[in-house]
Design a protein around this motif. Sequence first.
Motif, PDB file in Angstrom:
ATOM      1  N   GLY A  97      -2.002 -17.103  58.038  1.00  0.00           N
ATOM      2  CA  GLY A  97      -3.324 -17.718  57.899  1.00  0.00           C
ATOM      3  C   GLY A  97      -3.337 -18.809  56.844  1.00  0.00           C
ATOM      4  O   GLY A  97      -3.965 -19.853  57.022  1.00  0.00           O
ATOM      5  N   LEU A  98      -2.618 -18.597  55.740  1.00  0.00           N
ATOM      6  CA  LEU A  98      -2.514 -19.618  54.705  1.00  0.00           C
ATOM      7  C   LEU A  98      -1.811 -20.872  55.229  1.00  0.00           C
ATOM      8  O   LEU A  98      -2.246 -22.000  54.974  1.00  0.00           O
ATOM      9  CB  LEU A  98      -1.759 -19.059  53.495  1.00  0.00           C
ATOM     10  CG  LEU A  98      -2.512 -18.048  52.624  1.00  0.00           C
ATOM     11  CD1 LEU A  98      -1.553 -17.386  51.639  1.00  0.00           C
ATOM     12  CD2 LEU A  98      -3.648 -18.711  51.873  1.00  0.00           C
ATOM     13  N   ILE A  99      -0.721 -20.674  55.962  1.00  0.00           N
ATOM     14  CA  ILE A  99       0.017 -21.815  56.510  1.00  0.00           C
ATOM     15  C   ILE A  99      -0.843 -22.580  57.521  1.00  0.00           C
ATOM     16  O   ILE A  99      -0.885 -23.817  57.521  1.00  0.00           O
ATOM     17  CB  ILE A  99       1.330 -21.334  57.146  1.00  0.00           C
ATOM     18  CG1 ILE A  99       2.250 -20.740  56.080  1.00  0.00           C
ATOM     19  CG2 ILE A  99       2.030 -22.479  57.864  1.00  0.00           C
ATOM     20  CD1 ILE A  99       3.514 -20.114  56.640  1.00  0.00           C
ATOM     21  N   SER A 100      -1.535 -21.843  58.387  1.00  0.00           N
ATOM     22  CA  SER A 100      -2.390 -22.494  59.394  1.00  0.00           C
ATOM     23  C   SER A 100      -3.512 -23.280  58.730  1.00  0.00           C
ATOM     24  O   SER A 100      -3.839 -24.404  59.146  1.00  0.00           O
ATOM     25  CB  SER A 100      -2.965 -21.443  60.347  1.00  0.00           C
ATOM     26  OG  SER A 100      -1.940 -20.727  60.996  1.00  0.00           O
ATOM     27  N   THR A 101      -4.120 -22.702  57.698  1.00  0.00           N
ATOM     28  CA  THR A 101      -5.179 -23.406  56.977  1.00  0.00           C
ATOM     29  C   THR A 101      -4.636 -24.646  56.292  1.00  0.00           C
ATOM     30  O   THR A 101      -5.311 -25.686  56.233  1.00  0.00           O
ATOM     31  CB  THR A 101      -5.834 -22.469  55.945  1.00  0.00           C
ATOM     32  OG1 THR A 101      -6.282 -21.269  56.596  1.00  0.00           O
ATOM     33  CG2 THR A 101      -7.024 -23.139  55.286  1.00  0.00           C
ATOM     34  N   GLY A 102      -3.403 -24.568  55.775  1.00  0.00           N
ATOM     35  CA  GLY A 102      -2.788 -25.739  55.159  1.00  0.00           C
ATOM     36  C   GLY A 102      -2.560 -26.862  56.153  1.00  0.00           C
ATOM     37  O   GLY A 102      -2.769 -28.043  55.838  1.00  0.00           O
ATOM     38  N   ILE A 103      -2.125 -26.518  57.369  1.00  0.00           N
ATOM     39  CA  ILE A 103      -1.937 -27.540  58.413  1.00  0.00           C
ATOM     40  C   ILE A 103      -3.274 -28.184  58.773  1.00  0.00           C
ATOM     41  O   ILE A 103      -3.373 -29.409  58.942  1.00  0.00           O
ATOM     42  CB  ILE A 103      -1.274 -26.919  59.650  1.00  0.00           C
ATOM     43  CG1 ILE A 103       0.152 -26.442  59.310  1.00  0.00           C
ATOM     44  CG2 ILE A 103      -1.240 -27.912  60.805  1.00  0.00           C
ATOM     45  CD1 ILE A 103       0.833 -25.693  60.437  1.00  0.00           C
ATOM     46  N   LEU A 104      -4.328 -27.362  58.900  1.00  0.00           N
ATOM     47  CA  LEU A 104      -5.657 -27.896  59.192  1.00  0.00           C
ATOM     48  C   LEU A 104      -6.139 -28.801  58.061  1.00  0.00           C
ATOM     49  O   LEU A 104      -6.716 -29.867  58.301  1.00  0.00           O
ATOM     50  CB  LEU A 104      -6.642 -26.744  59.401  1.00  0.00           C
ATOM     51  CG  LEU A 104      -8.111 -27.133  59.616  1.00  0.00           C
ATOM     52  CD1 LEU A 104      -8.266 -27.963  60.881  1.00  0.00           C
ATOM     53  CD2 LEU A 104      -8.991 -25.880  59.672  1.00  0.00           C
ATOM     54  N   ARG A 105      -5.844 -28.418  56.832  1.00  0.00           N
ATOM     55  CA  ARG A 105      -6.286 -29.214  55.680  1.00  0.00           C
ATOM     56  C   ARG A 105      -5.620 -30.581  55.642  1.00  0.00           C
ATOM     57  O   ARG A 105      -6.282 -31.610  55.458  1.00  0.00           O
ATOM     58  CB  ARG A 105      -5.993 -28.430  54.398  1.00  0.00           C
ATOM     59  CG  ARG A 105      -6.742 -28.912  53.157  1.00  0.00           C
ATOM     60  CD  ARG A 105      -6.116 -30.105  52.489  1.00  0.00           C
ATOM     61  NE  ARG A 105      -4.701 -29.935  52.287  1.00  0.00           N
ATOM     62  CZ  ARG A 105      -3.873 -30.896  51.959  1.00  0.00           C
ATOM     63  NH1 ARG A 105      -4.318 -32.139  51.831  1.00  0.00           N
ATOM     64  NH2 ARG A 105      -2.574 -30.670  51.790  1.00  0.00           N
ATOM     65  N   VAL A 106      -4.299 -30.622  55.808  1.00  0.00           N
ATOM     66  CA  VAL A 106      -3.611 -31.917  55.733  1.00  0.00           C
ATOM     67  C   VAL A 106      -4.007 -32.815  56.899  1.00  0.00           C
ATOM     68  O   VAL A 106      -4.122 -34.039  56.746  1.00  0.00           O
ATOM     69  CB  VAL A 106      -2.074 -31.715  55.666  1.00  0.00           C
ATOM     70  CG1 VAL A 106      -1.526 -31.192  56.978  1.00  0.00           C
ATOM     71  CG2 VAL A 106      -1.375 -33.018  55.302  1.00  0.00           C
TER      72      VAL A 106
END
Length: 388
Positions: A97-106
Amino acid sequence: MLYHAVSSSPPSMSNYAKKLTMELGKIFQAGKGVIFALVAAIGFSAFPNLARLASNQGVPDLQVVLVDELANACVFLPLLFISRAPVRGQTHKQTFGLISTGILRVSSTTMAVLSYLYIPPAATIAISSGSKPLFAAILSRLALKERTGWRNVLGMVVQVAGVGLVAGGTHLRTSGAYNLTQYVNTTTNVTTATNIQDMVTRDYIVGIVLSLASTLGLVTTNVMSRSFLQKIPQLTVLAYIESLGFILVFPAMYIFNTPKWDLDISVVGILVAQGMIYTVSIACLYRSLALEKATTVAILRGLSVALAYAFQYLMLDFIALSMEYVGASIIIVSIVLVTGLNWYKAYNSRRDQVENEKPCNDDQPIATLLSTGSNITVETKVVRITTV
């Protein structure tokens, strides 16, 4: 019998200073979430104009984004290891979930920066600020079960009205009849003027779409980050969501752009400054999200609209219309009201809590304690009296 007179000396200046310091500390503790949100608002209104200024100097779009991502990585990743914070989530699902949120953020940040380059940065910030409180309220209700208070609802209504005036004035200035009339007055080629208007209108529409898409993505990122902050240390969240974006942006820069490395020292200074300001703003934003409701933070971020026009004029020489200034003024008023009411409520709540927890001194008369409204617990003891 001797009586000793006890003289009560007036409080010294050191005592006054100590009390003043304690009171200021209480005020800061009550409003520190708001303070961090306001600092983030200032930073998020300054760095887009610096990014636009760097782009005007010939720096490719994604290279500007890469500088921001590298600044985050250079600050948050070392802090993660220095503080010995966890390097992954509590479960594999949480880490994913952290990695997915990071991809969405960038992805959202990249769209926001591109929007700054299609339309004036203040217009992007105005559109983002107008839609962000609504997105934040809906997502916070769905994901975090947070209820939006009447203060925030009132702030959203007033702020959306102000942002509408700002966006309308910006549209009139950049793609409406205002620019076409100006151009026709200086040339007899109406066809050329019409083509220029169509091009500017197209850029404005693309900028609006990018702004709305990035706003939805960033609001989702903020809400998800707030849910992670309730379970995971802040530096771990920052490392995953805000520090790994350069891994995606670096190859994308070579695919879609041709990097420019031969830059003047002034341009390098602009890039470094906007990267540092962006990183500090991110840190303050996350701290405010840990202390305040996501909707309150989103409303306070509306301050970026007013500041963006000031920075835009100073850095880019963009002059706004009267309609835009009126809208910015309405936004400022709504921010002051919402901030003041929430801060006053938090301060009173904290002060009442401190008063209720005040310990009872055995040497202090009960009448004095009752007059101050303190809570008194009376312990009854059974005493055996022996008569001789």
